[in-house]
Structure formats: structure tokens, C-alpha cells
Design an enzyme around this catalytic site. Structure first.
Site, PDB file in Angstrom:
ATOM      1  N   SER A 476       0.811  -1.216   0.000  1.00  0.00           N
ATOM      2  CA  SER A 476       0.000   0.000   0.000  1.00  0.00           C
ATOM      3  C   SER A 476       0.850   1.275   0.000  1.00  0.00           C
ATOM      4  O   SER A 476       1.508   1.574  -0.985  1.00  0.00           O
ATOM      5  CB  SER A 476      -0.966  -0.050   1.196  1.00  0.00           C
ATOM      6  N   ASP A 487      10.406   5.889  -9.779  1.00  0.00           N
ATOM      7  CA  ASP A 487      10.006   6.599 -10.999  1.00  0.00           C
ATOM      8  C   ASP A 487      10.758   7.914 -11.175  1.00  0.00           C
ATOM      9  O   ASP A 487      11.032   8.333 -12.303  1.00  0.00           O
ATOM     10  CB  ASP A 487       8.495   6.859 -10.982  1.00  0.00           C
ATOM     11  N   LYS A 501      -0.752  -4.405  -3.201  1.00  0.00           N
ATOM     12  CA  LYS A 501      -2.084  -3.882  -2.856  1.00  0.00           C
ATOM     13  C   LYS A 501      -2.189  -2.439  -3.334  1.00  0.00           C
ATOM     14  O   LYS A 501      -1.645  -1.528  -2.732  1.00  0.00           O
ATOM     15  CB  LYS A 501      -2.353  -3.948  -1.355  1.00  0.00           C
TER      16      LYS A 501
END
Length: 680
Positions: A476, A487, A501
Site C-alpha cells: 500500500s 520513478d 495492494k
């Protein structure tokens, strides 16, 4: 984490942090002494069936029409919830029930749930009959000289065509259980007493089931058709779910659930006594509980999870011992005993913490600052009140960064292992400490509306060499942070594939929908949205793939979102607009992978870990076990010898303490990155 809703218990309990309601207070509509009495739906179940099915049908993220196809899936899920291993129902039962498969959707639209109770009552009769047979079988002598074997994995088993066929299956299973206890040096008379207690507990549990219990199983068969995180909670389960962790209840700080006959550790609460031991992990099975250092273990296989909690919970400072089948255990592994001193969970012990590890890397000394973040927490009341230094993951991490910088560390490693998530705001704010500004995560709701959550603060708390350590249980918010760092090319991600998740749930109180205000209705946790990385890639199902993958004992089909049959799929949306850094380039990743591959060949810790993982995986594949005592004794002796060799080897490698292999290698990889960059 394999999630199975089983008849023995539907409660998810936090050991030592949830009130227990004795069966006598649950409003049972069945006399425990009368095992022939049938359960029936109550009037409120008609209302709730319409409400729950309607909300899921029209408001779930998936936007799937509840039709005949989903009715079949729900039917199969309900049968599996009751008899996952195909040990009670007969093939004739299933064939008889199949006439209902295509009509569950139509029934629920008008609040009809009779089918659930017809099937459950049949199951209950089969179950109680089987228990009586088993109680007779265990009193007889088993022949352990025969050349017989038993398949422990029942996933691909067929439904038994007759009672006689099922008798043979149970005969071998009971023989396997009896022999296993014999190999643990228990006497036959002791084994018979233990197994008798187990089966009597099974019997008691199923007799105590209420109409609401059956309704909860049935509604979760519906909800799990859509995804594994949409769940219906009965009023009692809902009340337990809502109890705050900061209450003055005392215990070990672990979330427990039921899987088959076992009480299983679902998660370990950061800052609690169990967390401090570093020896209790998700998917560990609790098979025994003992009070203090001297009292005998009570076998809890087959117990209701709320009853196990009563044994585990206790006053601060007292001792409880747990007998565990570890998450990575094989058929030959011995149970392990864990000693825990009960205590209250303290907020300050849930907070981010720091330490420095000193490494000799390539002939040069490195100081790596490690910030361990057990959860993404936020003191919401203090935040809402406008307090400046409210407790939160990002505020505490900012302070720790300053302290580490004063100690002149060469780089910082953020440790997110076993961090199951928490505050979304904190995932964004924590990312903001390491980037100048920009989007961190995208959230898409069930209508397709996409919202970008951004870091708007241009201040960078730390711009130096950064690594993030993750494992299979990082989920999460942990995946949002590690995905954003990856990224932006801001840091190197090291460890295992994360959990996967990437969905958002909202709690819906059902009380406001029912007409009868004298009765509580429970709650529905509904999946309403999905997380996406700034590149447009979802964190759902696949999780975050580390730049440097460390050895893992877990396979994706065993642990993680992808192990759930109804998990929402991975997908992607349009990328957000962001400016990546050049801290981590493709060339740098290649160099670090090459460096790590060399370490795999030479590092004793990694060699040991790889060898253990290979052996454990091979052993797990051996699901057929011999029922011949001599063969099993020889196999056990072989396994015990290997275990002893491991202990001697570990002691030789680490005379002072057993090192954290992941942390040490994370530090070495980060040190290599610093070296290659010329100390940047």
C-alpha cells in the site's frame, strides 16, 4: 497472504487489543446441546442482503454487473468457504446444490438468502457426523509399518463419491496427524487425548454458529467475488474492528485470523511486544499457547480465534509462550517456541527510528544511516488542530535525517520491510522529503475520475545517496513511496517484489440503511478506487519490482495480492507530467546488478540464504508424505541433522550475533553506488 474465510471463525482479532464476547452473550438461536436444530435467516438478513448486494453491485470499483456468471463464482466461493479441503460434503451434495448456482443474483436482489442456510445446515450435519466418526477412529491402533502415503495438498482433490471413500481419506489424514505427533515424542495415550480435545472443540465451534455467522460467510462469498479487500463485517465483528489500538488493553500486538484449523498471524502491530521480538511474521501458525515459563502448552488447533486471543491476552509484564509453525516451514520442520512479555503498544515505539551501520566496502569505511519506518502514521487530531510538530512519519523522518547528517553518514537507507501501509498523506509527504516537487501518486475512482496527489514543497530534506529496502510484505503506502522514488530515479530499490495492494477501501456503516433501528447492521468495507504510479502503471497485483532483487523464499502465487484469485488486475493509465532526476541511471542500475551478482558468488551470508531457500522450496514441493514410521523417522533425522548443521554454520559465521542479511546487503549496494558516483 492466502485469505480463506472458513466456518470455524470469521473474526479478525487483534491479539490483546479486542474485547471478546462469550458465545452465551452472542444471542445464539441454537441450543448447543441440540445438534439437530437448523439455522434460519432472520428478518434483518433480508434487508441487509438487499443493501449489501446493491451497494457492491452499483458502487464497487470494478463496476461488474451481478449476473448469472458472478452467481456461479459466488456459489463456488461459498462452498469453498465451508469446505475448502473437500473433507465433509459428498459429491452428491454438491450435485444437489448446483441447481442454485445461477440464481443467487436473483435471490439477493429481493433479499432471499435461504440457500445459504440450506447448504450450511447440510454441511453442519456432515461435519458433526464426521467428528463422531473421527473420535472413534483415533481410539483404534494405527499400523505404521504399512507402505502407505498421504497427499497433504488437497487443492486438486475431487469430491468423495461416498461415505466409504471419504472414510479412507480421513483414515489416512488421521494417521498422518497421529504419526506427526508421535514423531514429536508424544505418547499414544497423550496423542489420543489431544486429538479428542481438538475434535470436541471443532464440534463445539460449529454448534455455536449463529444465523448471523452464516450470513457473514455468505455475504463475504459475494464480496470476494469482486475483490479480496471488500468485506462484510457482522455487528460484533464490526465493533471489534473499530476498537482503537490505543485502548488500555494489553497483549502481544498481533492481528490474528483463521485459516482452516489454524490460528494464523495476519500482521504484527508496529511498536508491540511481538514486533520487538522480530521473530513473529505474517502467515506463522499458532498451534499452542502457554502461560509463563513453566506451564504446559495448550493445543489450540481447531479453536475459534477469539478463544485463542483470550489465552494470548494478559496483563502487562506477564509472559506468554507461543508454539508456532513458521510461515516457511516444511512437512519436516519442528514447531518453534516464542517467548513474549506482554505489554501495551506505545505510540513512540511505532515511530520511525534510526541507526548507523558501518561497512567495509572495497577497502573503504562507509557509514550508512538506516531509517526504519514500521508504518505510515499520522496524529490526525494534532494535525487538524494545527500543531506544528505533530507526530507523523514524514515529520519524524525529517528530524532523523537531520540527526544522521550531523553524524556525517555517506548515504541513507529507508527500511520499509513488513510495512503494510497507513496514511496516504504521509506516503506523499515522505516522498516530498527526497524530491523537489511534483506528483507522487494518481488515484482513479470507480467513475474513471483521476486525481493527482502532489508534493508541493520545493524544499528537499535530503538530496544525497538514497536506497529503499522492501520485502514481500511491504504494501500500500510503502508501494506508493518506493514506486515514486523509483520513478523519479531518486534512489535504488532493493529487496523482494512488494505485496501488490493498490486499491482503496471505504468503510460504510450499514446501520443508516436498515429499517429496524433496534438492531445493529454491521459494516461493509468497499473497494472504491485504485492507485497508479506517476508513470501510469498500477501498483495493484504486481507491486513494485526492485532494481536489485535479493533472494526470496516467497513465490508470488503463495504470498501477495497476486495469490488472491479475485484480485483486481494490473493495468495502466496515462502518465502524469513529472521531471525525473539523474540520480539513478540505467547504466548505474546495470553496474549495481553486476556488483550484486558478484556478491552472490562470494558472500557467505547470501550463499547460506540461497542454499536454505533452495532446500525449503524443494521440500515444500514434496506434498506426499509417507505413513510408514521408519521412513518418516529417517526423514526427520535427516532434516534435524541439516538444521543442526545450519545452526553450527550460523554460529561460526556470526560469533556475536546473527546479522540481518538484507540490511547488510542493502548497505553494501548503496555503498557501491556511492563509490561508483565518486562519493556523491
Amino acid at each position: 497472504m492466502k485469505k480463506t474465510i472458513i466456518f470455524l471463525s470469521l473474526l479478525v482479532i487483534i491479539a490483546g487489543f479486542v474485547f471478546y464476547t462469550p458465545p452465551s452473550q452472542l444471542g445464539h438461536n441454537i441450543d448447543p446441546r441440540d445438534s439437530s436444530k437448523k439455522l434460519k435467516p432472520e428478518k434483518i438478513h433480508t434487508q441487509k442482503a438487499r443493501i449489501v448486494s446493491g451497494i457492491i453491485n452499483f458502487h464497487h470499483y470494478r463496476q461488474m454487473k451481478f449476473n448469472d456468471s458472478l452467481s456461479v463464482v459466488m456459489f463456488d466461493s461459498y462452498i469453498k468457504s465451508l469446505d475448502n479441503s473437500k473433507l465433509y460434503f459428498l459429491k452428491s451434495d454438491i450435485e444437489e446444490f448446483k441447481k442454485y448456482r445461477y440464481y443467487l443474483d436473483d435471490d439477493l436482489q429481493v433479499g432471499k438468502v435461504d440457500v445459504a442456510y440450506k447448504i450450511f445446515n447440510r454441511f453442519r450435519l456432515r461435519f458433526l457426523s464426521r467428528i463422531e466418526k473421527n473420535l472413534q477412529i483415533i481410539q483404534k491402533d494405527f499400523d505404521f509399518t504399512k507402505d502407505e502415503s498421504y497427499e497433504t495438498n488437497r487443492d486438486n482433490a475431487e469430491w468423495s463419491s461416498s461415505e466409504a471413500t471419504l472414510d479412507k481419506v480421513w483414515g489416512k489424514m488421521l494417521k498422518h496427524q497421529f504419526l506427526g505427533l508421535r514423531l514429536s515424542k508424544k505418547k499414544d495415550t497423550e496423542i489420543r487425548k489431544l486429538l479428542k480435545r481438538r475434535f470436541e472443540n471443532y464440534k463445539k465451534n460449529v454448534i455455536q454458529y449463529t444465523a448471523e455467522d452464516v450470513f457473514q460467510i455468505y455475504m463475504n462469498a459475494l464480496s470476494e467475488t469482486y475483490d479480496p479487500h471488500t468485506n462484510y463485517f457482522s455487528p460484533i465483528s464490526s465493533d471489534n474492528f473499530k476498537i482503537r489500538m490505543s485502548k488500555s488493553l494489553e497483549g502481544i500486538g498481533a492481528v490474528l485470523s483463521t485459516e482452516g484449523d489454524y490460528t494464523v498471524i495476519r500482521s504484527v502491530r508496529p511498536g508491540g511486544p511481538a514486533f520487538k521480538t522480530k521473530a513473529l511474521h505474517p502467515n506463522d501458525k499458532v498451534i499452542g499457547v502457554a502461560q509463563g515459563d513453566k506451564k504446559e502448552f495448550i493445543d489450540v488447533v481447531g479453536w475459534r480465534v477469539d478463544e485463542v486471543v483470550q489465552l494470548i491476552r494478559g496483563p502487562k509484564g506477564s509472559i506468554v509462550r507461543l508454539k508456532l509453525l513458521k510461515h516457511d516451514a516444511t512437512t519436516n520442520s519442528e514447531p518453534q517456541v516464542l517467548r513474549i512479555v506482554r505489554d501495551k503498544i506505545k505510540l513512540e515505539e511505532q515511530k520511525a527510528s534510526k541507526k548507523i551501520i558501518k561497512l567495509d566496502h572495497n577497502g573503504k569505511a562507509f557509514k550508512i544511516g538506516v531509517i526504519h519506518i514500521p508504518s505510515f502514521y499520522l496524529d490526525f487530531d494534532a494535525y487538524q488542530a494545527g500543531q506544528k510538530d505533530y507526530a507523523s512519519t514524514s515529520n519524524d523522518t525529517r528530524r532523523l535525517i537531520k540527526e544522521l547528517q550531523k553524524e556525517k553518514v555517506d548515504g541513507i537507507l529507508i527500511d520499509l520491510r513488513y510495512n503494510g501501509g497507513g496514511s496516504l498523506k504521509e506516503a506523499v509527504d515522505l516522498t516530498g522529503l527526497f524530491i523537489k516537487e511534483g506528483p507522487v501518486v494518481q488515484v482513479r475512482d470507480s467513475r474513471g475520475k483521476i486525481e493527482e496527489l502532489k508534493d508541493k514543497n520545493k524544499e528537499q530534506a535530503y538530496a544525497g545517496p538514497l536506497g529503499v529496502l522492501v520485502n514481500r510484505y511491504s504494501a500500500s503506502a510503502s508501494e506508493i513511496f518506493s514506486g515514486a522514488i523509483q520513478d523519479y530515479n531518486r534512489g535504488i530499490i532493493i529487496g523482494e517484489q512488494t505485496y501488490g495492494k493498490g486499491t482503496v477501501q471505504n468503510v460504510i456503516n450499514l446501520d443508516r440503511f436498515v429499517q429496524d433501528k433496534t438492531k445493529k447492521a454491521g459494516q461493509l468495507n468497499l473497494t472504491l478506487a485504485k492507485y497508479y504510479r506517476i508513470t501510469g502503471s498500477s501498483t495493484q497485483n504486481q507491486g513494485v519490482t526492485p532494481d536489485i532483487k535479493l533472494p526470496s523464499v516467497y513465490l508470488s502465487n503463495e504470498v501477495g495480492e497476486s495469490s488472491q484469485p479475485s484480485a483486481l488486475p494490473w493495468d495502466e493509465i496515462k502518465s502524469a507530467s513529472f521531471a525525473a532526476t539523474n540520480h539513478i541511471t540505467p547504466k548505474m542500475k546495470d553496474k549495481l546488478r553486476q556488483y550484486y551478482q558478484q556478491r552472490l558468488k562470494t558472500d557467505e551470508d547470501l550463499q547460506r540464504l540461497l542454499s536454505d531457500i533452495k532446500e525449503i522450496r524443494a521440500e515444500r514441493k514434496r506434498t506426499v508424505v509417507s505413513l510408514n514410521e521408519k521412513i518418516r523417522l529417517a526423514k526427520k533425522a535427516e532434516w534435524d541433522k541439516k538444521e543442526q548443521e545450519r545452526k553450527v554454520r550460523d554460529k561460526k559465521l556470526h560469533k556475536k550475533e546473527n546479522r540481518d542479511v538484507f540490511l547488510q546487503n542493502g548497505g553494501q549496494i548503496l555503498s557501491e553506488m556511492i563509490r561508483v558516483n565518486g562519493g556523491q
